[in-house]
Design an enzyme around this catalytic site. Structure first.
Site, mmCIF file in Angstrom:
data_model
loop_
_atom_site.group_PDB
_atom_site.id
_atom_site.type_symbol
_atom_site.label_atom_id
_atom_site.label_comp_id
_atom_site.label_asym_id
_atom_site.label_seq_id
_atom_site.Cartn_x
_atom_site.Cartn_y
_atom_site.Cartn_z
ATOM 1 N N SER A 147 32.757 1.173 18.914
ATOM 2 C CA SER A 147 32.306 -0.311 18.791
ATOM 3 C C SER A 147 31.145 -0.241 19.408
ATOM 4 O O SER A 147 30.776 0.549 20.316
ATOM 5 C CB SER A 147 33.512 -1.127 19.690
ATOM 6 O OG SER A 147 33.016 -2.435 19.661
ATOM 7 N N TYR A 160 38.158 -3.051 27.298
ATOM 8 C CA TYR A 160 38.058 -2.656 25.845
ATOM 9 C C TYR A 160 36.764 -1.733 25.736
ATOM 10 O O TYR A 160 36.751 -0.856 25.010
ATOM 11 C CB TYR A 160 37.714 -3.926 25.027
ATOM 12 C CG TYR A 160 37.634 -3.656 23.580
ATOM 13 C CD1 TYR A 160 38.557 -2.982 22.670
ATOM 14 C CD2 TYR A 160 36.584 -3.796 23.104
ATOM 15 C CE1 TYR A 160 38.347 -2.717 21.705
ATOM 16 C CE2 TYR A 160 36.182 -3.605 21.788
ATOM 17 C CZ TYR A 160 37.224 -3.078 20.798
ATOM 18 O OH TYR A 160 36.957 -3.167 19.711
#
Length: 266
Positions: A147, A160
Site C-alpha cells: 500500500s 496498518y
C-alpha cells in the site's frame, strides 16, 4: 518466464483474498487471458461465485479453497491440497489483507496482532511455500499487495501502515534473493481502491473524502495482470501519491505536513 495477456493459457495463478476486491478483479482478468485460477479466501460462498465466473471466462477448470491466511496450520493443509490439484504455480498474488483505522494508542492489541498475522506473517508463510515450489520449477512470479500507506503513513493508520511497510521491505530483500533463480518479485502499492476495504476498516467517511484519489480496481488489476512474468519492481498508483512517496524522504518535513493535512482524510 515471460508471459503476456495472450500467453497465460496453461499458466497457474494462485490468489489469496480471491473472493473480493483486487484479488477478485485480477482473478477474472487473468482467467479471461486463459490462466488456470486457484482462489483462496475465508468466504467460501463468494469464492465459489468467483470460481464459477473465472472458469467460464477461461474455458478451463478453476479451483477454490477456503483459507484463513492468519492460521499457519490452515495454510499448510490448504497448500498441500493446492499442489495435489495443479501441477505448478506460475504466479502467486498475495492479496489477502485488511486495515482498521484508529489512533495508534487506541488500537487494541488483538486487532494489531490480527493485522500482522494476516497482512505480514500469513503473506510471508504463503510466499515461502510458493517460493520453494517456484525454485523447484526454475521460474515463477510472486506479487504482493502492499500500500502507499507503507510509504506514507498518515494519522489513524499506524498499525496498518506498519504492516504494509513490512511487506515492502520483505519483498525488496526477497527480490534480490530470488531473481538469480528466475523468479520475479513485484510489490503493488495502491492508494485508496474502490473495494470493500473501507467497510472492513470502518472508514466509509474516509472513502468519500478521498474520492479524488480512489483507484478503479479493474484498471489496477489490468496493470497487475500485465506485469505477470515481467521484471516489474513495483506498481505504484495513483501518480500524485507516488510522486509524494518519492519526495517524502528528500524533504521529510514537507512530507509530514502533507501526510498530516492533504493526505489525512480519516
Amino acid at each position: 518466464m515471460t508471459m503476456t495477456n495472450n500467453s497465460l493459457r496453461g499458466k497457474v495463478v494462485v490468489i489469496t483474498g480471491g473472493s473480493s476486491g483486487i484479488g477478485r478483479a485480477v482473478a477474472l482478468q487473468a482467467a479471461s487471458a486463459g490462466a488456470t485460477i486457484v482462489l483462496l479466501a475465508r468466504n467460501l460462498t463468494k469464492l465459489e461465485e468467483v470460481r464459477v465466473a473465472a472458469q467460464s471466462r477461461a474455458h478451463r477448470p478453476a479451483f477454490a479453497f477456503q483459507l484463513d491466511v492468519s492460521d499457519p496450520v490452515n495454510i499448510d493443509a490448504v497448500w498441500h491440497q493446492v499442489l495435489e490439484t495443479v501441477p505448478r504455480v506460475d504466479v502467486l498474488l498475495n492479496a489477502a489483507g485488511f486495515g482498521v483505522f484508529t489512533e495508534a494508542l487506541d488500537t487494541p492489541m488483538a486487532t494489531t496482532e490480527k493485522m500482522f498475522r494476516t497482512n505480514v506473517l500469513g503473506l510471508i508463510y504463503m510466499t515461502r511455500l510458493a517460493g520453494r515450489q517456484m525454485l523447484a520449477q526454475g521460474s515463477g512470479h510472486i506479487i504482493s499487495i502492499a500500500s502507499m500507506a507503507g510509504k506514507i503513513a498518515t494519522p489513524k493508520s499506524a498499525v496498518y501502515a506498519a504492516t504494509k511497510s513490512a511487506v515492502i521491505a520483505y519483498n525488496n530483500a526477497l527480490r534480490l534473493e530470488l531473481r538469480p533463480h528466475g523468479i520475479e518479485v513485484t510489490t503493488v502499492n495502491p492508494g485508496p481502491v474502490a473495494t470493500n476495504f473501507f467497510k472492513t476498516a470502518k472508514a466509509e467517511d474516509y472513502e468519500a473524502k478521498v474520492a479524488m484519489f480512489t483507484l478503479d480496481p479493474e484498471k489496477l488489476a489490468a496493470r497487475i495482470v500485465g506485469a505477470f512474468g515481467r521484471r516489474v519492481r513495483e506498481i505504484n498508483a495513483p501518480v500524485i501519491m507516488n510522486v509524494a512517496a518519492i519526495a517524502y524522504p528528500m524533504v521529510p518535513r514537507v512530507g509530514d505536513w502533507l501526510a498530516g493535512t492533504i493526505f489525512n482524510r480519516k
